[in-house]
Design a protein around this motif. Sequence first.
Motif, PDB file in Angstrom:
ATOM      1  N   ALA A  66     -16.417  -5.755   8.793  1.00 41.65           N
ATOM      2  CA  ALA A  66     -16.340  -4.680   7.824  1.00 41.65           C
ATOM      3  C   ALA A  66     -17.808  -4.277   7.004  1.00 41.65           C
ATOM      4  N   ASP A 118      -8.077   1.556  -9.321  1.00 40.47           N
ATOM      5  CA  ASP A 118      -7.688   1.528  -8.171  1.00 40.47           C
ATOM      6  C   ASP A 118      -7.054   0.328  -7.994  1.00 40.47           C
ATOM      7  N   ALA A 119      -5.712   0.372  -7.472  1.00 40.44           N
ATOM      8  CA  ALA A 119      -5.378  -0.944  -6.847  1.00 40.44           C
ATOM      9  C   ALA A 119      -4.304  -0.736  -5.583  1.00 40.44           C
ATOM     10  N   ILE A 120      -4.061  -1.712  -4.722  1.00 44.10           N
ATOM     11  CA  ILE A 120      -3.265  -1.618  -3.720  1.00 44.10           C
ATOM     12  C   ILE A 120      -1.985  -0.978  -3.992  1.00 44.10           C
ATOM     13  N   GLY A 121      -1.560   0.052  -3.223  1.00 40.18           N
ATOM     14  CA  GLY A 121      -0.364   0.861  -3.600  1.00 40.18           C
ATOM     15  C   GLY A 121      -0.353   2.022  -4.807  1.00 40.18           C
ATOM     16  N   LEU A 144      -9.416  -9.432   0.344  1.00 39.64           N
ATOM     17  CA  LEU A 144     -10.585 -10.036  -0.075  1.00 39.64           C
ATOM     18  C   LEU A 144     -11.509  -9.932   1.216  1.00 39.64           C
ATOM     19  N   LYS A 147       1.724   8.407  -6.253  1.00 37.38           N
ATOM     20  CA  LYS A 147       1.598   9.992  -6.340  1.00 37.38           C
ATOM     21  C   LYS A 147       2.387  10.778  -5.164  1.00 37.38           C
ATOM     22  N   ARG A 169      -9.332   2.337   4.785  1.00 34.17           N
ATOM     23  CA  ARG A 169      -8.681   2.717   3.442  1.00 34.17           C
ATOM     24  C   ARG A 169      -9.460   3.687   2.949  1.00 34.17           C
ATOM     25  N   ARG A 224      -2.386   4.534  -5.438  1.00 32.64           N
ATOM     26  CA  ARG A 224      -2.404   5.881  -5.039  1.00 32.64           C
ATOM     27  C   ARG A 224      -1.292   6.302  -4.330  1.00 32.64           C
ATOM     28  N   ALA A 225      -0.520   5.617  -3.667  1.00 34.53           N
ATOM     29  CA  ALA A 225       0.798   6.228  -3.009  1.00 34.53           C
ATOM     30  C   ALA A 225       1.830   6.558  -3.744  1.00 34.53           C
ATOM     31  N   ILE A 236      -1.308   5.495   5.379  1.00 36.81           N
ATOM     32  CA  ILE A 236      -0.118   4.456   5.125  1.00 36.81           C
ATOM     33  C   ILE A 236       0.849   4.534   6.308  1.00 36.81           C
ATOM     34  N   TYR A 237       1.210   5.596   6.796  1.00 34.05           N
ATOM     35  CA  TYR A 237       2.351   5.720   7.845  1.00 34.05           C
ATOM     36  C   TYR A 237       1.928   5.806   9.230  1.00 34.05           C
ATOM     37  N   ALA A 253     -13.020 -10.413  10.049  1.00 32.69           N
ATOM     38  CA  ALA A 253     -12.995  -9.168   9.906  1.00 32.69           C
ATOM     39  C   ALA A 253     -14.097  -8.828   8.913  1.00 32.69           C
ATOM     40  N   LYS A 254     -14.405  -9.725   7.983  1.00 31.60           N
ATOM     41  CA  LYS A 254     -15.543  -9.678   7.000  1.00 31.60           C
ATOM     42  C   LYS A 254     -16.653  -9.389   7.637  1.00 31.60           C
ATOM     43  N   TRP A 298      -9.197 -13.710   8.359  1.00 39.85           N
ATOM     44  CA  TRP A 298      -8.623 -12.681   8.844  1.00 39.85           C
ATOM     45  C   TRP A 298      -9.721 -12.174  10.210  1.00 39.85           C
ATOM     46  N   ARG A 314      -6.412 -10.682   2.549  1.00 41.79           N
ATOM     47  CA  ARG A 314      -6.670  -9.570   3.406  1.00 41.79           C
ATOM     48  C   ARG A 314      -7.277  -8.915   2.475  1.00 41.79           C
ATOM     49  N   TRP A 333      -3.441  10.362   2.691  1.00 43.74           N
ATOM     50  CA  TRP A 333      -2.993   9.124   2.042  1.00 43.74           C
ATOM     51  C   TRP A 333      -1.908   8.640   2.957  1.00 43.74           C
ATOM     52  N   TRP A 392     -12.088  -5.573   0.683  1.00 44.19           N
ATOM     53  CA  TRP A 392     -13.292  -5.614  -0.122  1.00 44.19           C
ATOM     54  C   TRP A 392     -14.128  -6.676  -0.210  1.00 44.19           C
ATOM     55  N   ARG A 436       5.716   0.659  -2.637  1.00 39.57           N
ATOM     56  CA  ARG A 436       6.829  -0.389  -3.170  1.00 39.57           C
ATOM     57  C   ARG A 436       6.362  -1.784  -3.597  1.00 39.57           C
ATOM     58  N   VAL A 451     -10.781  -7.990   4.211  1.00 37.38           N
ATOM     59  CA  VAL A 451     -10.823  -7.039   5.196  1.00 37.38           C
ATOM     60  C   VAL A 451     -11.036  -5.704   4.217  1.00 37.38           C
ATOM     61  N   PRO A 500      -9.341   6.506  -2.681  1.00 37.63           N
ATOM     62  CA  PRO A 500      -8.004   7.156  -3.011  1.00 37.63           C
ATOM     63  C   PRO A 500      -8.407   8.336  -4.239  1.00 37.63           C
ATOM     64  N   GLU A 506       0.784  -1.088   0.059  1.00 34.74           N
ATOM     65  CA  GLU A 506       0.190  -0.071  -0.092  1.00 34.74           C
ATOM     66  C   GLU A 506       0.914   1.267  -0.056  1.00 34.74           C
ATOM     67  N   ASP A 507       2.162   1.136   0.260  1.00 33.17           N
ATOM     68  CA  ASP A 507       2.933   2.308   0.259  1.00 33.17           C
ATOM     69  C   ASP A 507       3.616   2.411  -0.999  1.00 33.17           C
TER      70      ASP A 507
END
Lengths: 975, 88
Positions: free
Chosen positions: B87, A862-865, A720, A870, B27, A867-868, B42-43, B83-84, B65, A718, B38, A724, A685, A722, B30, A682-683
């Motif tokens: 959420a 959109d996909a993990i990572g 799936l 930018k 999250r 947005r970061a 992340i941090y 978690a599902k 999870w 995760r 953002w 989405w 990398r 957590v 975006p 998500e960061d």
Amino acid sequence: MPNRVQAGGWLIDRDRTETFTFDGRPVPFHPGDTLASALLAADQKLVGRSFKLHRPRGVWAHGHAEPSALLTLGRGDRLTPNVRATTTLARAGLETASQNRWPTLKRDAFGLLDRARAVLPAGFYYKTFMGPPGWWMRYEPFIRKLAGLGPPPQLPDPDVYAHRHTHADVLIAGGGPAGLAAALVAGQAGHDVLLAHSGPVLGGGLHDRPDGAHRRWLEETLAALAALPNVRLMPRTMVAGYYEHEFLTLNERVEEDPDAPANAPKERFWHVRAGRVVIATGGQERPMLFADNDRPGVMLASAAAGFLGRYGVLVGKAPVIFGADDGIYATARLLLEAGANVRAVVDPRPDPGAAAEALRADGVRVEAGAVVARAHGRHRVEAAEIWRTSLPEPLMIESLSTDAILSSGGYSPNLQLHAQARGKLVWDDDLRAFLPGAAAANCRSVGAARGAFTFDAAIADGAAAGADLDVAPLVTTPASGPAPWELPKLASGPRFVDLQNDVADKDIALAAREGYRSIEHVKRYTTLGMGTDQGKVAGPIGLALLAAATGQEIAATGLTTFRPPATPITFGAVAGGHLGEVGHAIRRTAADSWHGGENARFLDAGLWRRPQFYPANGGTVGEAYPVEAGAVRRNVGLVDVSTLGKIDVSGPDAAALLDRVYCNRLSTLKPGRGRYGLMLREDGRVFDDGVVFRLAADRFHVTCTTGGASAVYQHIERALQVLWPDLNAFVTPVTEDWFAAAIAGPNARKLLAAVAPGLDVSNDALPMMRLAETALFGQRVRVMRMSYSGELSFELNISSDWGLALWERLLQAGLPMGAKVYGTEAMGALRIEKGHVTHAEADGRTTPGDLGLGRMVSKAKDAIGVRALKLGDLQASGRKQLVGLIAEDRRARFPTGAQLAAEDLGDTPRPAIGHVTSYAFSTELDRPVALALLRNGRAMHGDVIYAVSPIMGQSIAVKVTDPILIDREGERLRG
Amino acid sequence: MLHINCPHCGPRPETEFVYGGDATVKRPDPATATDQEWADFIYIRDNPKGPHRELWFHGTGCHLWLEVARDTLSHVIDDVRPAKASAG
């Protein structure tokens, strides 16, 4: 056994006598004796030398707190150093040796160090051995030789250690009066009770009375417990650690069990999950402070009572007893009745009261308002220097000859387990000790472990805990005399606080003068409490001295952190059976037996063992891998790639899910086709990569790296579950289900045609990134055209059960064609030539842009990572970018761990502008080549820079290039 | 070692699970989140002393999870759910 008397001796079998050896000399003992009691019975006062100053030392305590009587047991592969003589049972034929002396215990050459004590203060090594730079390496071996305990064993331990797991409703730590009372009540209530007792015989302090008081209670209680099948009693078992949710570890010394079968392990390490815990670990007596209080013969008063009651050993025939509470009069009377000539009882209180008068009336000298200020003698105590302190000016009155000075400065509860379980500690002004405060776990401390130091109070407290009744308030009597740390220093000579580490009161005062305030810092600066006794005795006194020296309250100064184990245990016990191959699970592919049979050299990749190279292709790795890689470039090679992660993703939303975990789009993939996918954290990398094939509209076959397989699976789950959860998809790890082999090289198609005659292998039918199915041995085989090496290449997957058969079929067809098997080393060289990244490049810091893969990132979804990416820092210039490097000299070698510099190594340090991530010898370019991350590297193609290792003094000149070093257009892999 | 009561598998030791961080961090969208929002997502994490909701993956169990309510001071766990479910 000159010091053995008729009184007491409840734990020994006087009818039998055996011997062990101490420094080569035989020492007789009765079964039940500890090493310490046998040595004392034989009048062996001197048993070791101290850690730093090599001062002569004797037995000082009688349990786990023992700081001085540490011995080395056994020899060769059964050598165990630093064993407490006070807690180790004597066994016939055992070899024991004193420690930290040379050449002999009595004539120790380094004993001279003691004369230099004045110039060896706290922090001496820190202050003295500071320079010149690098010289510490020269001092250290010498210092280590001087200071130390026993020698470490040099050979593998042949003994067996076991781990066991169990549960209990109630776990009781400690089998003294409080613990036994708790066990009886809890057991009678029907609970599943486990009682662990560190000593060899249940009862603890109940055996300390030579007159046998309380023994009837003990015998009745043990008989009642024996009748309860739901109560497990475990002597010889120390509760070592107390972790979250009542998880505890126990160390059982099976070798001391005379009834253990011959094939029993030496020790058992127990993992216990308990419902609740009763801490009945007792208390620890504190010594009084006086000069030269470490001479052999100076002991705790409780130790004298313990050795007499348990083993019938009189530690001194003419003892002096020194303390400030009524307990010392009871001890004096016990020794007197056992035949000792008690020289004097010395009590700082001017008016000690009835107990003192009663003893005086029996003809024993009592010096009230007086202290022992110093011990005389060197290898054994010869006299006690007594000073009157009740006068306006302290006055020395006599140097009284004696063979033992027994001191008592009150008791502290043993707090280790309560504190390990993060319970609060509360300072008690009456007892002048820290007591267990509010517990942070489902446990309670009972008996002496919470400050109830009398027999009756301990039993009542234990019984209440066994029934889980409310905690009764603790009734304590305020101490009427001075605490050990309040005694004035009257005579010259060190007053040791920590005997094991030679820390005296003046060392703590010095640390305070030099500005240390925190007990944690003073501990590390002076080494107070850092010995194998973990400061069980030294801690409370050292802390009180620090509080006094710094003007802080004791309560505010606090104790150092208590960490498991409560008492040192062997590495063998902790390791248990997890040794060698048992300790390191090995995952093997279906063709592993063939690789092993062909003598592949293996390299670990996570838990997998993967062939690194095959010596048949060249004796060393450096000789073999160019041969193997060359076969792939010019003919055909075979490689087992089963370890690569495989994940099955299915369901109506499988495509949507993959679009969100990969930065590029996969939903547009048609069934039967594959695409390289890049997964980000998500960061932003790069997290992992691999090829994804679409098996059907609602089903994908995802591959990922060997090392990333489990993390990638977890990551997709995760996304799936957590992120989405509305997506309807299923994720299944299937790595082990499939055996996978790749065939790569210009003749790969020919080889494929030979093993799969029914399959149309033409470029039209099976172009790049296309999936086909065929059958072998009646099994479905997936054939995927993809390439890691950069050559024409196919990956074949078959059920793992048929993996070895497929591998052998490929060899059968391939070897006559000149095919060679290749390992990970050749695979690495091939991918370096092609600029393919692995985790050496995708190291958790690099973005797709850094790796030259920026164009893969889809901007339309959109996909993990994504947005970061930018965020400003990831867009900034000056980032390290992936480049290729080609050595200028074909005979050069890349230094290991090389940094990149614009100039060659010189006399002055130069800034690193990048680093080499992987290197190999390129058979195609006939040069050493590398991949590297270089600041603004894409703008430097063509430049000559240096790969340097200042540490090794190595440097080579290299030319910066595009990371793809050969076949930039990819004609070979599409051919 | 924590004892986590997995709603699918029952009480299991911590060694079967993998810690997955703060469950309360959600999250952001975006499309609308600012760079600052953002970056915080992340941090930036709280390090609470006391009640905490966190994610755990039952890696050697059911692969769920889980969202676990754990007091970071006392380690008392008073709620474990998929978690599902949480959420939704």
